[in-house]
Design a protein around this motif. Structure first.
Motif, mmCIF file in Angstrom:
data_model
loop_
_atom_site.group_PDB
_atom_site.id
_atom_site.type_symbol
_atom_site.label_atom_id
_atom_site.label_comp_id
_atom_site.label_asym_id
_atom_site.label_seq_id
_atom_site.Cartn_x
_atom_site.Cartn_y
_atom_site.Cartn_z
ATOM 1 N N THR A 296 0.835 -1.207 0.000
ATOM 2 C CA THR A 296 0.000 0.000 0.000
ATOM 3 C C THR A 296 0.863 1.247 0.000
ATOM 4 O OG1 THR A 296 -0.037 -0.137 2.378
ATOM 5 C CG2 THR A 296 -1.937 -1.049 1.251
ATOM 6 N N ILE A 297 1.260 1.646 -1.175
ATOM 7 C CA ILE A 297 2.190 2.768 -1.242
ATOM 8 C C ILE A 297 1.491 4.051 -1.684
ATOM 9 C CG2 ILE A 297 4.623 3.148 -1.799
ATOM 10 C CD1 ILE A 297 4.009 0.626 -3.755
ATOM 11 N N LYS A 361 3.619 4.300 6.056
ATOM 12 C CA LYS A 361 3.438 4.313 4.602
ATOM 13 C C LYS A 361 4.578 5.067 3.915
ATOM 14 C CE LYS A 361 -1.270 3.220 5.083
ATOM 15 N NZ LYS A 361 -2.332 3.631 5.996
ATOM 16 N N GLN A 362 5.029 6.127 4.566
ATOM 17 C CA GLN A 362 6.172 6.866 4.025
ATOM 18 C C GLN A 362 7.424 5.986 4.039
ATOM 19 O OE1 GLN A 362 5.939 10.255 6.658
ATOM 20 N NE2 GLN A 362 4.797 11.458 5.157
ATOM 21 N N ALA A 366 9.744 5.015 0.920
ATOM 22 C CA ALA A 366 11.207 5.164 0.915
ATOM 23 C C ALA A 366 11.867 3.862 0.489
ATOM 24 C CB ALA A 366 11.690 5.591 2.294
ATOM 25 N N ARG A 367 11.318 2.750 0.977
ATOM 26 C CA ARG A 367 11.921 1.457 0.637
ATOM 27 C C ARG A 367 11.746 1.124 -0.831
ATOM 28 N NH1 ARG A 367 10.944 -1.987 6.256
ATOM 29 N NH2 ARG A 367 12.682 -0.994 7.316
ATOM 30 N N ILE A 376 11.926 4.459 10.864
ATOM 31 C CA ILE A 376 11.186 5.611 11.393
ATOM 32 C C ILE A 376 11.923 6.213 12.589
ATOM 33 C CG2 ILE A 376 9.032 6.312 12.536
ATOM 34 C CD1 ILE A 376 7.613 4.165 10.804
ATOM 35 N N VAL A 377 12.032 7.535 12.593
ATOM 36 C CA VAL A 377 12.581 8.226 13.764
ATOM 37 C C VAL A 377 11.515 9.181 14.293
ATOM 38 C CG1 VAL A 377 15.062 8.103 13.325
ATOM 39 C CG2 VAL A 377 13.729 9.851 12.193
#
Ligand SMILES: [Zn+2]
Length: 393
Positions: A296-297, A361-362, A366-367, A376-377
């Motif tokens: 789900t991009i 999702k972000q 990115a991947r 995630i940070v």
């Protein structure tokens, strides 16, 4: 004369200083403690003639050899032969060495011989009954130790949850533990082509007692005939070791500098049969979601709704000692790039949202853009906080 003496004195001080600096440098190796689960009369799980303690040791020795090939890495073994080591002693070996990482290697097993796949655990709460069951099984080893009741002061091996309150003080290591765990699972799944069950949290005694980023890898199910045979084979062990080494080296390069050695990982040839494995556990809190979210991009973040007073999630793409221009061309087309400077490293991040689900999702986006080891940070009032802390808020 006086001047000459003074000069001699300062030469001595100076050379002492150089000796001290030199020995500090030789001591500043990147230390990895490798922990082969079980040993001696504690054989671990055994199915179809495969014995967990032997497989754990074989993988650890191969992994250690690969890591040691890098002169900047020092490997410390909790055991390098078939001996029995207390769980708390395993953690203490790592604490005394002031290790950068603690990596414990195990094999999973289940009465149902169908399930297979690897899973990497970090210390923490578990909502999943089966993660708890795995922790319980691995923790039960302490009952084989001498004086375990006094040594583990009141800990009940039947309720591993009792470790949790004591462990919350160690959250500072959770970020890197999750990152290491995610890289290991990512490698096992995408580089080695093995089934990944993801990353999960569970209260393991051996992790609880070690004060550094630390993971416990269940490399696969020896109760599954195919997977057991793979883990028991020279080739399987070598490839598991290479893939885990690759993840450790990536963490080292990312967070501590140095260069990445070339590791040739031979893909497992049998394709992974997706979703054929019976589910033996529910979703856990920090399960690596890379698999699910790859599908789900289409979701794009709504940047204008970011509230600076709330927790902000971003996706870290890469770290670099040199500055990179924050434009899409430098980041495979990703825009809205920001960065922070941390310990000489520019850390580049993509996306900004108050919503963890959007951030996931972000991360997926990115991947797909080639940032395989993105993660995630989280920030609160401009200060980096742990993901766990953020999810509690
Ligand atoms: Zn085990």
């Amino acid at each position: 004369m006086k001047i000459a003496l003074k000069f001699k004195h300062s030469v001595l001080v100076l050379s002492l200083f150089f000796v001290a600096t030199l020995s500090a440098q030789t001591n500043s190796k990147f230390k990895v403690v490798l922990d082969a689960g079980h040993g001696a009369h504690d054989i671990g799980a055994t199915y179809h003639g495969f014995v967990e303690k032997n497989i754990n040791l074989a993988i650890v020795l191969k992994l250690g050899k690969i890591l040691e090939a890098d002169p900047s890495v020092q490997v410390i073994y909790t055991r390098n032969d078939d001996t029995f080591v207390d769980l708390v002693e395993r953690a203490n070996i790592a604490n005394r060495a002031d290790a950068n990482f603690f990596v414990s290697i195990h094999c999973n097993a289940n009465k149902n011989t169908e399930p297979y796949g690897s899973e990497t655990f970090v210390m923490g709460l578990s909502k999943s009954a089966s993660s708890l069951a795995i922790a319980k099984k691995e923790n039960a080893v302490i009952t084989l130790e001498d004086n375990y009741k006094s040594k583990y002061a009141g800990y009940d091996p039947n309720s591993p949850e009792s470790l949790i309150s004591a462990t919350l003080a160690q959250e500072e290591y959770l970020d890197q533990s999750i990152e290491l765990a995610s890289r290991i699972q990512d490698g096992l799944e995408n580089k080695l082509n093995r089934k990944s069950r993801g990353v999960a949290q569970a209260p393991f005694m051996v992790l609880h007692k070690a004060f550094m980023p630390r993971v416990l890898i269940e490399t696969g199910f020896i109760s599954n005939k195919d997977e057991g045979a793979y883990l028991n084979s020279e080739e399987g062990q070598q490839n598991m070791a290479k893939t885990i080494a690759d993840a450790i080296f990536r963490m080292k390069v990312e967070h501590f500098g140095g260069t990445m050695p070339v590791i040739d990982i031979k893909k497992y040839e049998k394709p992974i049969v997706k979703d054929s494995t019976p589910k033996i556990k529910e979703q856990t809190q920090v399960k690596d979601t890379s698999k699910e979210i790859k599908k789900t991009i289409e979701l794009k973040p709504d940047a204008k709704t970011v509230d600076p007073n709330k927790v902000i999630f971003k996706v870290q793409l890469k770290a670099s000692k040199t500055k990179i221009e924050s434009k899409p061309e430098s980041f495979n087309g990703l825009d809205k790039i920001s960065f922070v400077l941390e310990k000489e490293y520019y850390k580049y991040m993509f996306g900004e949202t108050n919503d963890y689900e959007v951030s996931k999702k972000q991360l997926a986006e990115a991947r797909t853009k080639g940032f395989d080891s993105a993660f995630i940070v989280t920030f609160k009032n401009g200060i980096k906080i742990s993901l766990n802390e953020a999810l509690k808020k």
